[in-house]
Structure formats: structure tokens, C-alpha cells
Design a protein around this motif. Structure first.
Motif, PDB file in Angstrom:
ATOM      1  N   THR A  97       0.716  -1.155   0.139  1.00 25.91           N
ATOM      2  CA  THR A  97       0.152   0.079   0.055  1.00 25.91           C
ATOM      3  C   THR A  97       0.773   1.191  -0.095  1.00 25.91           C
ATOM      4  O   THR A  97       1.992   1.210   0.452  1.00 25.91           O
ATOM      5  CB  THR A  97      -0.948   0.069   1.201  1.00 25.91           C
ATOM      6  OG1 THR A  97      -0.092  -0.041   2.357  1.00 25.91           O
ATOM      7  CG2 THR A  97      -1.750  -1.054   1.266  1.00 25.91           C
ATOM      8  N   SER A  98       0.107   2.290  -0.320  1.00 24.71           N
ATOM      9  CA  SER A  98       0.824   3.725  -0.236  1.00 24.71           C
ATOM     10  C   SER A  98       1.564   4.186   0.930  1.00 24.71           C
ATOM     11  O   SER A  98       2.521   5.051   0.973  1.00 24.71           O
ATOM     12  CB  SER A  98       0.235   4.858  -1.075  1.00 24.71           C
ATOM     13  OG  SER A  98      -1.157   4.810  -0.235  1.00 24.71           O
ATOM     14  N   ASN A  99       0.965   3.548   2.148  1.00 25.53           N
ATOM     15  CA  ASN A  99       1.593   3.889   3.276  1.00 25.53           C
ATOM     16  C   ASN A  99       2.642   3.156   4.064  1.00 25.53           C
ATOM     17  O   ASN A  99       2.770   3.044   5.049  1.00 25.53           O
ATOM     18  CB  ASN A  99       0.428   4.279   4.208  1.00 25.53           C
ATOM     19  CG  ASN A  99      -0.370   2.956   4.594  1.00 25.53           C
ATOM     20  OD1 ASN A  99      -0.123   2.167   4.006  1.00 25.53           O
ATOM     21  ND2 ASN A  99      -1.411   2.842   5.539  1.00 25.53           N
ATOM     22  N   GLY A 100       3.053   2.035   3.146  1.00 27.23           N
ATOM     23  CA  GLY A 100       3.963   1.247   3.652  1.00 27.23           C
ATOM     24  C   GLY A 100       3.871  -0.205   4.138  1.00 27.23           C
ATOM     25  O   GLY A 100       4.802  -0.990   4.607  1.00 27.23           O
ATOM     26  N   ILE A 101       2.576  -0.395   4.246  1.00 24.88           N
ATOM     27  CA  ILE A 101       2.046  -1.740   4.236  1.00 24.88           C
ATOM     28  C   ILE A 101       2.602  -2.983   3.367  1.00 24.88           C
ATOM     29  O   ILE A 101       2.242  -2.589   2.050  1.00 24.88           O
ATOM     30  CB  ILE A 101       0.510  -1.811   4.785  1.00 24.88           C
ATOM     31  CG1 ILE A 101       0.522  -1.014   5.902  1.00 24.88           C
ATOM     32  CG2 ILE A 101       0.146  -3.533   4.800  1.00 24.88           C
ATOM     33  CD1 ILE A 101      -1.016  -0.864   6.231  1.00 24.88           C
ATOM     34  N   ARG A 102       3.363  -3.966   3.729  1.00 25.76           N
ATOM     35  CA  ARG A 102       3.504  -4.946   2.802  1.00 25.76           C
ATOM     36  C   ARG A 102       3.136  -6.127   3.394  1.00 25.76           C
ATOM     37  O   ARG A 102       3.223  -6.629   4.555  1.00 25.76           O
ATOM     38  CB  ARG A 102       5.035  -5.005   2.553  1.00 25.76           C
ATOM     39  CG  ARG A 102       5.438  -4.123   1.896  1.00 25.76           C
ATOM     40  CD  ARG A 102       6.867  -4.101   1.456  1.00 25.76           C
ATOM     41  NE  ARG A 102       7.414  -3.041   0.431  1.00 25.76           N
ATOM     42  CZ  ARG A 102       8.318  -2.055   0.773  1.00 25.76           C
ATOM     43  NH1 ARG A 102       8.685  -2.422   1.856  1.00 25.76           N
ATOM     44  NH2 ARG A 102       8.514  -1.048   0.143  1.00 25.76           N
ATOM     45  N   VAL A 103       2.406  -7.174   2.503  1.00 26.22           N
ATOM     46  CA  VAL A 103       1.968  -8.367   2.769  1.00 26.22           C
ATOM     47  C   VAL A 103       2.041  -9.595   1.850  1.00 26.22           C
ATOM     48  O   VAL A 103       2.086  -9.049   0.492  1.00 26.22           O
ATOM     49  CB  VAL A 103       0.326  -8.283   3.249  1.00 26.22           C
ATOM     50  CG1 VAL A 103      -0.096  -9.740   3.520  1.00 26.22           C
ATOM     51  CG2 VAL A 103      -0.033  -7.299   4.227  1.00 26.22           C
ATOM     52  N   GLU A 104       2.650 -10.531   2.507  1.00 29.61           N
ATOM     53  CA  GLU A 104       2.890 -11.662   1.369  1.00 29.61           C
ATOM     54  C   GLU A 104       2.218 -13.005   2.152  1.00 29.61           C
ATOM     55  O   GLU A 104       2.420 -13.082   3.248  1.00 29.61           O
ATOM     56  CB  GLU A 104       4.380 -12.016   1.086  1.00 29.61           C
ATOM     57  CG  GLU A 104       4.542 -12.965   0.211  1.00 29.61           C
ATOM     58  CD  GLU A 104       5.820 -13.315  -0.322  1.00 29.61           C
ATOM     59  OE1 GLU A 104       6.093 -14.155  -0.954  1.00 29.61           O
ATOM     60  OE2 GLU A 104       6.826 -12.452  -0.007  1.00 29.61           O
ATOM     61  N   ASN A 105       1.672 -14.100   1.243  1.00 28.86           N
ATOM     62  CA  ASN A 105       1.046 -15.097   1.954  1.00 28.86           C
ATOM     63  C   ASN A 105       1.013 -16.248   0.827  1.00 28.86           C
ATOM     64  O   ASN A 105       0.497 -16.111  -0.442  1.00 28.86           O
ATOM     65  CB  ASN A 105      -0.452 -14.856   2.341  1.00 28.86           C
ATOM     66  CG  ASN A 105      -1.015 -15.930   2.937  1.00 28.86           C
ATOM     67  OD1 ASN A 105      -0.332 -16.819   3.674  1.00 28.86           O
ATOM     68  ND2 ASN A 105      -2.349 -15.969   3.147  1.00 28.86           N
ATOM     69  N   ILE A 106       1.678 -17.284   1.158  1.00 30.32           N
ATOM     70  CA  ILE A 106       1.869 -18.546   0.346  1.00 30.32           C
ATOM     71  C   ILE A 106       1.213 -19.711   1.026  1.00 30.32           C
ATOM     72  O   ILE A 106       1.405 -19.904   2.160  1.00 30.32           O
ATOM     73  CB  ILE A 106       3.273 -18.669   0.248  1.00 30.32           C
ATOM     74  CG1 ILE A 106       3.927 -17.627  -0.527  1.00 30.32           C
ATOM     75  CG2 ILE A 106       3.476 -20.058  -0.681  1.00 30.32           C
ATOM     76  CD1 ILE A 106       5.585 -17.657  -0.434  1.00 30.32           C
ATOM     77  N   GLY A 107       0.301 -20.401   0.206  1.00 30.15           N
ATOM     78  CA  GLY A 107      -0.426 -21.370   0.606  1.00 30.15           C
ATOM     79  C   GLY A 107       0.088 -22.669  -0.005  1.00 30.15           C
ATOM     80  O   GLY A 107       0.039 -22.556  -1.383  1.00 30.15           O
ATOM     81  N   THR A 108       0.633 -23.814   0.699  1.00 31.94           N
ATOM     82  CA  THR A 108       0.802 -25.093   0.071  1.00 31.94           C
ATOM     83  C   THR A 108       0.015 -26.178   0.753  1.00 31.94           C
ATOM     84  O   THR A 108      -0.397 -25.808   1.857  1.00 31.94           O
ATOM     85  CB  THR A 108       2.406 -25.380   0.174  1.00 31.94           C
ATOM     86  OG1 THR A 108       2.555 -25.282   1.558  1.00 31.94           O
ATOM     87  CG2 THR A 108       3.138 -24.155  -0.571  1.00 31.94           C
ATOM     88  N   LEU A 109       0.107 -27.343   0.288  1.00 32.48           N
ATOM     89  CA  LEU A 109      -0.646 -28.408   0.808  1.00 32.48           C
ATOM     90  C   LEU A 109       0.277 -29.309   1.463  1.00 32.48           C
ATOM     91  O   LEU A 109       1.552 -29.445   0.835  1.00 32.48           O
ATOM     92  CB  LEU A 109      -1.593 -29.062  -0.293  1.00 32.48           C
ATOM     93  CG  LEU A 109      -2.619 -28.176  -0.822  1.00 32.48           C
ATOM     94  CD1 LEU A 109      -3.442 -29.025  -1.998  1.00 32.48           C
ATOM     95  CD2 LEU A 109      -3.671 -27.936   0.326  1.00 32.48           C
ATOM     96  N   LYS A 110      -0.087 -29.939   2.706  1.00 33.27           N
ATOM     97  CA  LYS A 110       0.777 -30.847   3.265  1.00 33.27           C
ATOM     98  C   LYS A 110      -0.064 -32.024   3.809  1.00 33.27           C
ATOM     99  O   LYS A 110      -0.951 -31.834   4.415  1.00 33.27           O
ATOM    100  CB  LYS A 110       1.292 -30.263   4.361  1.00 33.27           C
ATOM    101  CG  LYS A 110       2.301 -31.166   5.311  1.00 33.27           C
ATOM    102  CD  LYS A 110       3.045 -30.184   6.571  1.00 33.27           C
ATOM    103  CE  LYS A 110       3.749 -30.825   7.477  1.00 33.27           C
ATOM    104  NZ  LYS A 110       4.149 -29.958   8.419  1.00 33.27           N
ATOM    105  N   LYS A 111       0.688 -33.272   3.547  1.00 26.84           N
ATOM    106  CA  LYS A 111      -0.093 -34.432   4.114  1.00 26.84           C
ATOM    107  C   LYS A 111       0.479 -34.754   5.388  1.00 26.84           C
ATOM    108  O   LYS A 111       1.760 -34.785   5.649  1.00 26.84           O
ATOM    109  CB  LYS A 111       0.166 -35.626   3.290  1.00 26.84           C
ATOM    110  CG  LYS A 111      -0.726 -36.987   3.393  1.00 26.84           C
ATOM    111  CD  LYS A 111      -0.098 -38.127   2.476  1.00 26.84           C
ATOM    112  CE  LYS A 111      -0.960 -37.658   1.028  1.00 26.84           C
ATOM    113  NZ  LYS A 111      -0.708 -38.890   0.190  1.00 26.84           N
ATOM    114  N   ILE A 112      -0.464 -34.972   6.406  1.00 26.74           N
ATOM    115  CA  ILE A 112      -0.147 -35.314   7.842  1.00 26.74           C
ATOM    116  C   ILE A 112      -0.764 -36.670   8.104  1.00 26.74           C
ATOM    117  O   ILE A 112      -1.829 -36.894   7.722  1.00 26.74           O
ATOM    118  CB  ILE A 112      -0.342 -34.160   8.600  1.00 26.74           C
ATOM    119  CG1 ILE A 112      -1.924 -34.002   8.976  1.00 26.74           C
ATOM    120  CG2 ILE A 112       0.124 -32.854   8.491  1.00 26.74           C
ATOM    121  CD1 ILE A 112      -2.304 -33.178   9.809  1.00 26.74           C
ATOM    122  N   THR A 113      -0.158 -37.361   9.312  1.00 23.37           N
ATOM    123  CA  THR A 113      -0.901 -38.225   9.983  1.00 23.37           C
ATOM    124  C   THR A 113      -1.279 -37.924  11.217  1.00 23.37           C
ATOM    125  O   THR A 113      -0.531 -37.511  12.056  1.00 23.37           O
ATOM    126  CB  THR A 113       0.409 -39.560  10.180  1.00 23.37           C
ATOM    127  OG1 THR A 113       0.759 -39.622   8.904  1.00 23.37           O
ATOM    128  CG2 THR A 113      -0.385 -40.678  10.893  1.00 23.37           C
TER     129      THR A 113
END
Length: 133
Positions: free
Chosen positions: A58-74
Motif C-alpha cells: 500500500t501507499s503507506n508502506g504496508i507490505r503483505v505476502e502469503n503463500i499457501g501449500t498443501l501438506k499431508k499429515i498423519t
């Protein structure tokens, strides 16, 4: 008896009207001295397999990054609230990693990196307290 019931009903009506009146809006309204921010950069990639990558600035300096991955769990064998046994099984979960940053009122950049997975939301940042070892 009828007069007593009418008197009590009238008193309750008067009290409920007094309690339902609007509060003083001048005391509750926040004062804002900042200007609205606009988005100057934005990316969104949504893949068919459920993974994604998104970011914005944004113009006021806010920066956001989000990465979504899938993971198999037991998931280990357990019992539900009714005592029914749920056997060990595999599940696919969404894991999100990312970061965000913004400027505090003193002009310092506040940065947070995070992971959100089967262990919950796990933020890290220089300004956040660290649990004792």
C-alpha cells in the motif's frame, strides 16, 4: 391487582426505553488524522490444486505476502467426545507461510514472519516477546 401489574409494566417499559437510548456518539467516535492508503501493487495466483501466492503493498508502506501449500499429515488414533475410536489416518492440510510489515507511529518498520500449520499460528518478529527456554 390490575393497577399493580400496569404500574410494574409501565416502570419496566420506562427503564427499557432509558437503557435503549443512543449513547453519546461524540465520546465513542475515534479521531483519525491519517489519510486513506491505496494499493500500489497486488498479485494473486490461485492454482487448481489449492495452492496460492498473494501479496500486496500500500501507499503507506504496508507490505503483505502469503503463500499457501498443501501438506499431508498423519493424524494419530484417538477417541471422539462419544468414545468412538478414530483410527490413525492421513489428511491433507493447508499450510500458510508469509510476512507482513508496517510503520508504527514513530516511523519504525514492524515486521512479522509466520507459519500457520497443524501446530497453529506461529509468528516471529523482533518486537514480539520470546518464551523462556
Amino acid at each position: 391487582m390490575y393497577k399493580f401489574v400496569c404500574l410494574v409494566s409501565s416502570a419496566l417499559l420506562l427503564v427499557s426505553c432509558a437503557l435503549a437510548r443512543p449513547q453519546d456518539q461524540r465520546a465513542a467516535a475515534p479521531t483519525t488524522t491519517t489519510t486513506p492508503a491505496s494499493i500500489i501493487k497486488q498479485e494473486n495466483v490461485n492454482n487448481a490444486d489449492g495452492t496460492f501466492n498473494s501479496s500486496y503493498e500500500t501507499s503507506n508502506g504496508i507490505r503483505v505476502e502469503n503463500i499457501g501449500t498443501l501438506k499431508k499429515i498423519t493424524i494419530p488414533r484417538s477417541e471422539d467426545a462419544n468414545g468412538q475410536v478414530i483410527e490413525e489416518h492421513e489428511a491433507v492440510i493447508l499450510v500458510q507461510t508469509g510476512s507482513y510489515s508496517y510503520n508504527d507511529p514513530d516511523g519504525n518498520v514492524i515486521s512479522v514472519q509466520y507459519v500457520a500449520d497443524e501446530n497453529g499460528f506461529q509468528p516471529q518478529g523482533d518486537h514480539l516477546p520470546v518464551a523462556p527456554q
